[in-house]
Design a protein around this motif. Structure first.
Motif, PDB file in Angstrom:
ATOM      1  N   GLN A  38      38.811  45.395  20.824  1.00  0.00           N
ATOM      2  CA  GLN A  38      38.024  45.376  21.715  1.00  0.00           C
ATOM      3  C   GLN A  38      38.054  44.665  22.989  1.00  0.00           C
ATOM      4  OE1 GLN A  38      34.135  43.307  21.317  1.00  0.00           O
ATOM      5  NE2 GLN A  38      33.296  45.290  19.421  1.00  0.00           N
ATOM      6  N   ASN A  39      39.517  43.913  22.701  1.00  0.00           N
ATOM      7  CA  ASN A  39      40.133  43.283  23.596  1.00  0.00           C
ATOM      8  C   ASN A  39      41.490  43.768  24.529  1.00  0.00           C
ATOM      9  OD1 ASN A  39      41.635  40.487  23.938  1.00  0.00           O
ATOM     10  ND2 ASN A  39      40.215  40.102  24.699  1.00  0.00           N
ATOM     11  N   PHE A  40      42.003  44.999  23.055  1.00  0.00           N
ATOM     12  CA  PHE A  40      42.791  45.692  23.424  1.00  0.00           C
ATOM     13  C   PHE A  40      42.409  46.344  25.144  1.00  0.00           C
ATOM     14  CE2 PHE A  40      45.748  48.948  23.706  1.00  0.00           C
ATOM     15  CZ  PHE A  40      47.331  48.619  23.232  1.00  0.00           C
ATOM     16  N   THR A  45      43.084  47.645  30.534  1.00  0.00           N
ATOM     17  CA  THR A  45      42.232  48.166  31.875  1.00  0.00           C
ATOM     18  C   THR A  45      42.165  47.433  32.642  1.00  0.00           C
ATOM     19  OG1 THR A  45      40.273  47.964  30.746  1.00  0.00           O
ATOM     20  CG2 THR A  45      40.706  50.272  30.490  1.00  0.00           C
ATOM     21  N   GLY A  46      42.681  46.039  32.543  1.00  0.00           N
ATOM     22  CA  GLY A  46      42.600  44.895  33.683  1.00  0.00           C
ATOM     23  C   GLY A  46      43.897  45.646  33.945  1.00  0.00           C
ATOM     24  N   MET A  47      44.967  45.033  33.238  1.00  0.00           N
ATOM     25  CA  MET A  47      46.357  45.905  33.713  1.00  0.00           C
ATOM     26  C   MET A  47      46.933  46.531  34.362  1.00  0.00           C
ATOM     27  SD  MET A  47      49.568  44.177  33.951  1.00  0.00           S
ATOM     28  CE  MET A  47      49.341  43.075  32.240  1.00  0.00           C
ATOM     29  N   LEU A  88      36.275  50.606  34.464  1.00  0.00           N
ATOM     30  CA  LEU A  88      36.564  50.873  33.135  1.00  0.00           C
ATOM     31  C   LEU A  88      36.387  49.019  32.792  1.00  0.00           C
ATOM     32  CD1 LEU A  88      38.372  53.571  32.638  1.00  0.00           C
ATOM     33  CD2 LEU A  88      36.492  53.687  31.785  1.00  0.00           C
ATOM     34  N   HIS A  89      37.778  49.139  33.324  1.00  0.00           N
ATOM     35  CA  HIS A  89      37.795  47.138  32.813  1.00  0.00           C
ATOM     36  C   HIS A  89      36.371  46.278  32.733  1.00  0.00           C
ATOM     37  CE1 HIS A  89      39.708  43.372  32.365  1.00  0.00           C
ATOM     38  NE2 HIS A  89      39.822  43.079  33.753  1.00  0.00           N
ATOM     39  N   PHE A  90      35.453  47.151  34.031  1.00  0.00           N
ATOM     40  CA  PHE A  90      34.333  45.815  33.129  1.00  0.00           C
ATOM     41  C   PHE A  90      33.179  45.899  32.676  1.00  0.00           C
ATOM     42  CE2 PHE A  90      29.480  45.559  35.383  1.00  0.00           C
ATOM     43  CZ  PHE A  90      29.733  44.179  34.743  1.00  0.00           C
ATOM     44  N   LYS A 113      35.176  30.971  34.900  1.00  0.00           N
ATOM     45  CA  LYS A 113      35.731  31.506  36.555  1.00  0.00           C
ATOM     46  C   LYS A 113      36.607  32.681  36.789  1.00  0.00           C
ATOM     47  CE  LYS A 113      33.250  27.200  37.067  1.00  0.00           C
ATOM     48  NZ  LYS A 113      32.213  27.149  35.920  1.00  0.00           N
ATOM     49  N   TYR A 114      37.536  31.931  35.869  1.00  0.00           N
ATOM     50  CA  TYR A 114      38.654  33.613  36.179  1.00  0.00           C
ATOM     51  C   TYR A 114      37.859  34.736  35.849  1.00  0.00           C
ATOM     52  CZ  TYR A 114      38.461  34.931  31.555  1.00  0.00           C
ATOM     53  OH  TYR A 114      38.304  34.939  30.415  1.00  0.00           O
ATOM     54  N   LEU A 115      36.442  34.800  35.895  1.00  0.00           N
ATOM     55  CA  LEU A 115      35.423  36.258  36.174  1.00  0.00           C
ATOM     56  C   LEU A 115      35.210  36.548  36.568  1.00  0.00           C
ATOM     57  CD1 LEU A 115      33.623  36.067  32.164  1.00  0.00           C
ATOM     58  CD2 LEU A 115      36.085  37.265  33.150  1.00  0.00           C
ATOM     59  N   ILE A 161      45.083  36.171  40.790  1.00  0.00           N
ATOM     60  CA  ILE A 161      44.670  34.952  41.262  1.00  0.00           C
ATOM     61  C   ILE A 161      43.528  35.118  39.056  1.00  0.00           C
ATOM     62  CG2 ILE A 161      43.147  33.091  40.689  1.00  0.00           C
ATOM     63  CD1 ILE A 161      43.829  33.008  43.978  1.00  0.00           C
ATOM     64  N   HIS A 162      42.286  36.060  38.985  1.00  0.00           N
ATOM     65  CA  HIS A 162      42.239  36.256  38.177  1.00  0.00           C
ATOM     66  C   HIS A 162      43.046  36.338  36.919  1.00  0.00           C
ATOM     67  CE1 HIS A 162      39.069  38.708  35.427  1.00  0.00           C
ATOM     68  NE2 HIS A 162      40.184  39.940  35.299  1.00  0.00           N
ATOM     69  N   TYR A 163      43.593  36.935  36.512  1.00  0.00           N
ATOM     70  CA  TYR A 163      44.823  37.452  35.867  1.00  0.00           C
ATOM     71  C   TYR A 163      45.938  36.161  35.177  1.00  0.00           C
ATOM     72  CZ  TYR A 163      49.190  39.380  33.723  1.00  0.00           C
ATOM     73  OH  TYR A 163      50.209  40.073  32.628  1.00  0.00           O
ATOM     74  N   MET A 165      44.319  33.189  36.161  1.00  0.00           N
ATOM     75  CA  MET A 165      43.361  32.079  35.243  1.00  0.00           C
ATOM     76  C   MET A 165      43.644  32.303  34.369  1.00  0.00           C
ATOM     77  SD  MET A 165      41.325  31.431  38.081  1.00  0.00           S
ATOM     78  CE  MET A 165      39.755  30.198  38.046  1.00  0.00           C
ATOM     79  N   GLN A 166      43.417  33.632  33.305  1.00  0.00           N
ATOM     80  CA  GLN A 166      42.764  34.372  31.941  1.00  0.00           C
ATOM     81  C   GLN A 166      43.811  33.517  31.256  1.00  0.00           C
ATOM     82  OE1 GLN A 166      42.961  37.279  30.061  1.00  0.00           O
ATOM     83  NE2 GLN A 166      45.140  37.567  31.861  1.00  0.00           N
ATOM     84  N   VAL A 167      45.180  33.677  31.248  1.00  0.00           N
ATOM     85  CA  VAL A 167      46.212  33.635  30.788  1.00  0.00           C
ATOM     86  C   VAL A 167      46.055  32.449  30.192  1.00  0.00           C
ATOM     87  CG1 VAL A 167      48.380  33.329  30.334  1.00  0.00           C
ATOM     88  CG2 VAL A 167      48.123  35.087  32.301  1.00  0.00           C
ATOM     89  N   LYS A 168      46.757  31.676  28.817  1.00  0.00           N
ATOM     90  CA  LYS A 168      46.538  30.988  27.686  1.00  0.00           C
ATOM     91  C   LYS A 168      47.857  30.867  27.700  1.00  0.00           C
ATOM     92  CE  LYS A 168      42.828  33.111  26.588  1.00  0.00           C
ATOM     93  NZ  LYS A 168      42.385  34.533  26.300  1.00  0.00           N
ATOM     94  N   ALA A 169      49.033  31.075  27.505  1.00  0.00           N
ATOM     95  CA  ALA A 169      50.321  29.926  27.467  1.00  0.00           C
ATOM     96  C   ALA A 169      51.049  30.477  28.802  1.00  0.00           C
ATOM     97  CB  ALA A 169      51.087  30.025  26.109  1.00  0.00           C
TER      98      ALA A 169
END
Ligand code: HEM
Length: 211
Positions: A38-40, A45-47, A88-90, A113-115, A161-163, A165-169
Motif C-alpha cells: 500500500q505504502n509502495f 504515484t506521489g513521486m 491516482l496518488h490520492f 499537516k503535509y496532507l 513542501i508536501h514531500y 514535510m512527509q520525509v522522516k529522516a
C-alpha cells in the motif's frame, strides 16, 4: 521540427508516461510490491506526480534558454500526466489507507499537516486540467488562460513542501527537488522583472552636443 516528428515524440511521452503505472499493476498482480504494498503504491504515484510537475515547469525555461520552441507542444501532455498520477496518488491513499472514509481522511489531514499541502496542490491542478484543451484556451482568451495557469507554480511549490514535510529522516531528495524548482521559478521571476522594468529614459540632447 516536422509535424511527424512531433507526433512521434508525443507517442513516446504517452507510452513512457504509462510505463510506471503498468509496472505497478504488473508487480502488484505478482505480489512484488515489497513488505508494504500500500505504502509502495502511495509513494510511487506521489513521486511520479512530482516528477511530471517539475518536467512541466521545466518546459518554458528550457524552450526559451535553448531556443527549442517545439518543446511547448509537449507541455500539456506532461501536465496532464502530473494530474493523472496526482489523482491516482490520492485514490491510493483514500482507498488503501483510509478505506474510502471521507471523515477519516479529513481527520488524518488535521493530524498530518503535509496532507493539507498535498491536497492544495492537487485541488489547484483541477482547473488547470479542465482548461487544458484548445477550446478552453480560446474561450478564456490567451491572457486570462496564462494568468490562471500560474496556479501551476502553487501546485509545484505545495507539492515539494508536501514531500519535504512527509520525509522522516533523509531530506536530501526533497531538497534536490526544491533546488530544481527554485531555479525554474527563479528564471521566470527574472524574465518577469526584466519585462516590467521601464525603458531607460532617452538622455536629453544638449544643444552644444548637436553643434
Ligand atoms: C500534486 C499533489 C501531490 C504531490 C506532488 C505529491 C507528492 C508526494 C511525494 C513525492 C511523496 C513521497 C514519495 C516518496 O517518498 O518516494 C508523497 C507521499 C505521500 N503523499 Fe503525496 N503528493 C500530492 C498530493 C497528495 C494528496 C492529495 C494526498 C492525500 C490527501 C497525499 C498523500 C500522501 C501520503 C499519505 C504520502 C506517504 C507518506 C508516508 O508514507 O509517510 N499526497 N506525495
Amino acid at each position: 521540427m516536422k509535424e511527424s516528428d512531433i507526433r512521434f515524440i508525443k507517442l513516446l511521452i504517452l507510452v513512457n508516461g504509462l510505463v510506471p503505472l503498468a509496472l505497478l499493476v504488473w508487480d502488484q498482480s505478482h505480489n512484488r510490491l515489497g513488505a508494504n504494498p500500500q505504502n509502495f503504491l502511495i509513494l510511487t504515484t506521489g513521486m511520479m506526480t512530482l516528477i511530471f510537475l517539475i518536467l512541466t515547469m521545466a518546459v518554458t525555461p528550457l524552450r526559451k534558454i535553448a531556443g527549442l520552441n517545439w518543446l511547448i507542444q509537449f507541455r500539456r501532455m506532461l501536465g496532464l500526466y502530473a494530474f493523472f498520477y496526482g489523482c491516482l496518488h490520492f485514490l491510493c491513499f483514500f482507498s488503501l489507507d483510509r478505506a474510502f472514509s471521507v471523515s477519516s481522511t479529513l481527520t488524518e489531514m488535521l493530524k498530518r499537516k503535509y496532507l493539507i499541502l498535498g491536497s492544495t496542490a492537487l485541488i489547484v491542478m483541477i482547473p488547470l486540467a479542465i482548461t487544458s484543451t484548445n477550446g478552453m484556451i480560446k474561450r478564456l482568451g490567451g491572457k486570462r488562460w496564462r494568468v490562471l495557469h500560474r496556479l501551476a507554480y502553487v501546485a509545484a511549490i505545495a507539492g515539494v513542501i508536501h514531500y519535504y514535510m512527509q520525509v522522516k529522516a533523509d531530506t536530501r531528495q526533497p531538497l534536490v527537488f526544491a533546488a530544481v524548482l527554485a531555479v525554474l521559478l527563479g528564471y521566470r521571476l527574472m524574465v518577469y522583472l526584466k519585462q516590467r522594468k521601464p525603458p531607460a529614459p532617452t538622455p536629453a540632447v544638449k544643444p552644444e552636443a548637436v553643434i
